[in-house]
Design a protein around this motif. Structure first.
Motif, mmCIF file in Angstrom:
data_model
loop_
_atom_site.group_PDB
_atom_site.id
_atom_site.type_symbol
_atom_site.label_atom_id
_atom_site.label_comp_id
_atom_site.label_asym_id
_atom_site.label_seq_id
_atom_site.Cartn_x
_atom_site.Cartn_y
_atom_site.Cartn_z
ATOM 1 N N UNK A 32 0.862 -1.034 -0.117
ATOM 2 C CA UNK A 32 0.071 0.164 0.051
ATOM 3 C C UNK A 32 0.934 1.090 -0.031
ATOM 4 N N UNK A 33 1.787 1.257 0.697
ATOM 5 C CA UNK A 33 2.719 2.505 0.676
ATOM 6 C C UNK A 33 3.467 2.832 -0.524
ATOM 7 N N UNK A 59 1.975 6.878 -6.342
ATOM 8 C CA UNK A 59 1.460 7.353 -7.535
ATOM 9 C C UNK A 59 0.311 8.275 -7.575
ATOM 10 N N UNK A 60 0.275 9.197 -8.439
ATOM 11 C CA UNK A 60 -0.726 10.155 -8.615
ATOM 12 C C UNK A 60 -1.647 9.780 -9.920
ATOM 13 N N UNK A 118 -5.933 0.203 -5.224
ATOM 14 C CA UNK A 118 -5.668 1.327 -4.991
ATOM 15 C C UNK A 118 -6.628 2.104 -3.773
ATOM 16 N N UNK A 119 -7.606 1.680 -3.960
ATOM 17 C CA UNK A 119 -8.796 2.092 -3.087
ATOM 18 C C UNK A 119 -8.604 1.545 -1.702
#
Length: 347
Positions: free
Chosen positions: A202-203, A208-209, A229-230
Motif C-alpha cells: 500500500x505504501x 503514484x498520482x 488502490x482504493x
C-alpha cells in the motif's frame, strides 16, 4: 506606499508538461503559488508560462534558501532588494525573463512592490512594469507564518510542499508504454511499468498520482487494480489509454495529475461538437490556450496538428476545426500553462 492590507497564502500549483505537436518537450513542474487576497497571483498574468521559486524539484536546501529570501532573512539575489517571483520553468535563467518585485519590511509589515518583467541586471520599471499589480502590504505575522511552515529542522520538505509526480503504467512492456514512460521521465514525471499492481504494498501504491491502463488490460484487471488502490487509500486517478499516440497519452497523464481545486482553475472544459466541426473551450480567466489535434490514419500512423494559439477572455469559446486535422480517429488537446484537457472527436 500602500496602506491597505491584503492576505498572503500559498497553494499547490502545476506547470503542465507534455510533448507538443511539433515534437518539443515541455517540462512538468510542481510548485507553490502565492495567493494574494484569496486569488493565485499567477492567474493575474494571463500569458505567463512560469513557476515560483518554491518548486518541488529544487531540493530541500535550495527550497530553504528561497524561503529565507522571501522572509528577508537572506540577501535578495538581485539589485535593489529584488526577488524572483516567477521564473522560466525550463532553465530558471534570468536571461529568459522573470517577474521580479521589491520585497521589503515596513515596520512589522512586509510589502511587495514594483513588479516588473526583468531580463537583465537592471529592470526598467516604467517600460516593463506590471502597473496593475501591487503594491501589496501583508501583515508580517501572517506572512512569516505561511512561509515558515515550509521549513523543518532536518531540512526535509515540510507538509504542504509539493513532491515530484509519479505515474504507474500497467500492461505489457510494449513499445507504446515504453515510449510513454520515456517521454514522462523526460518531462520530469516518474514512470514505471508493471504487469501486476494488485500485490504491491500500500505504501508503494500511494506514491503514484496517476495509473494508466494499456490497451491490453481487460476490464477485470482494471477493476482489481482500482480496488487495490482504493484499499491503499490512494487518490491516484485511473485512466485508460485513448490511442497509441505518445503526446496524447502524456496529456492524459497530465490531466490525471492535476489536483487544482475547481475554483482556481483557468481551463475549465474542452469538448468537440459531434462531427468535428468545432471545439468548445471554457476558461475562467484570461489565459493563453493552445489547441492541437491528434489522429491516426488508415495505417495507424499518428499525426499532430497545431490548430489554435492565443489568449482567450473568460467565458465559453467555440473554435472552428480544420476538417483535415480531425479526419478518422481523432482527439483534441487544449493547454494552458497550468493545465491540459483531452477529448475525443466524436463522429
Amino acid at each position: 506606499m500602500t496602506s491597505e492590507y491584503v492576505t498572503f497564502g500559498l497553494a499547490p500549483a502545476m506547470r503542465a508538461g507534455g510533448v507538443l505537436a511539433d515534437g518539443a518537450y515541455q517540462t512538468h513542474r510542481d510548485f507553490l503559488d502565492f495567493v494574494v487576497d484569496g486569488r493565485p497571483l499567477l492567474a493575474r498574468l494571463a500569458d505567463l508560462d512560469a513557476v515560483s521559486p518554491l518548486a518541488a524539484d529544487i531540493g530541500p536546501s535550495a527550497l530553504a534558501e528561497q524561503v529565507r529570501r522571501l522572509l528577508l532573512e537572506a540577501e535578495a539575489p538581485l539589485e535593489g532588494s529584488r526577488c524572483v517571483i516567477y521564473g522560466c520553468p525550463e532553465c530558471e535563467g534570468l536571461e529568459c525573463g522573470a517577474v521580479t518585485a521589491v520585497i521589503e519590511r515596513d515596520g512589522p509589515d512586509v510589502v511587495w512592490r514594483d513588479f516588473v518583467w526583468q531580463t537583465g541586471d537592471t529592470p526598467d520599471v516604467e517600460r516593463d512594469g506590471y502597473h496593475g499589480i501591487g503594491p501589496y502590504r501583508f501583515r508580517g505575522e501572517q506572512y512569516r507564518a505561511a512561509l515558515k511552515r515550509l521549513l523543518t529542522a532536518d531540512g526535509a520538505p515540510a507538509p504542504g510542499v509539493p513532491t515530484g509526480p509519479r505515474a504507474l503504467l500497467i500492461g505489457q512492456r510494449a513499445a507504446v508504454l515504453a515510449k510513454l514512460a520515456a517521454a514522462l521521465r523526460t518531462i520530469g514525471i516518474g514512470a514505471e511499468i508493471t504487469l501486476d499492481a494488485v500485490r504491491a504494498h500500500a505504501d508503494e501504491l500511494r506514491k503514484y498520482g496517476a495509473v494508466v491502463f494499456g490497451r491490453t488490460v481487460g476490464p477485470g484487471e482494471r477493476d482489481a487494480v482500482r480496488d487495490a488502490f482504493a484499499a491503499a487509500r490512494s487518490d491516484a486517478v485511473c485512466v485508460t489509454a485513448l490511442a497509441p499516440i505518445v503526446p496524447l497519452l502524456v496529456a492524459q497523464v497530465e490531466q490525471a495529475l492535476d489536483r487544482t481545486p475547481h475554483d482556481r482553475r483557468r481551463l475549465l472544459g474542452l469538448t468537440a461538437v459531434a462531427g468535428g466541426a468545432e471545439a468548445v473551450v471554457e476558461v475562467a480567466s484570461a489565459c493563453r490556450v493552445r489547441l492541437a489535434a491528434h489522429r491516426l490514419d488508415r495505417l495507424s500512423r499518428p499525426h499532430a496538428h497545431e490548430l489554435f494559439d492565443t489568449v482567450l477572455a473568460p467565458g465559453t469559446h467555440r473554435l472552428p476545426l480544420d476538417p483535415r486535422a480531425v479526419r478518422g480517429r481523432s482527439f483534441l488537446t487544449a493547454r494552458t500553462s497550468d493545465a491540459v484537457r483531452v477529448t475525443p472527436v466524436e463522429r
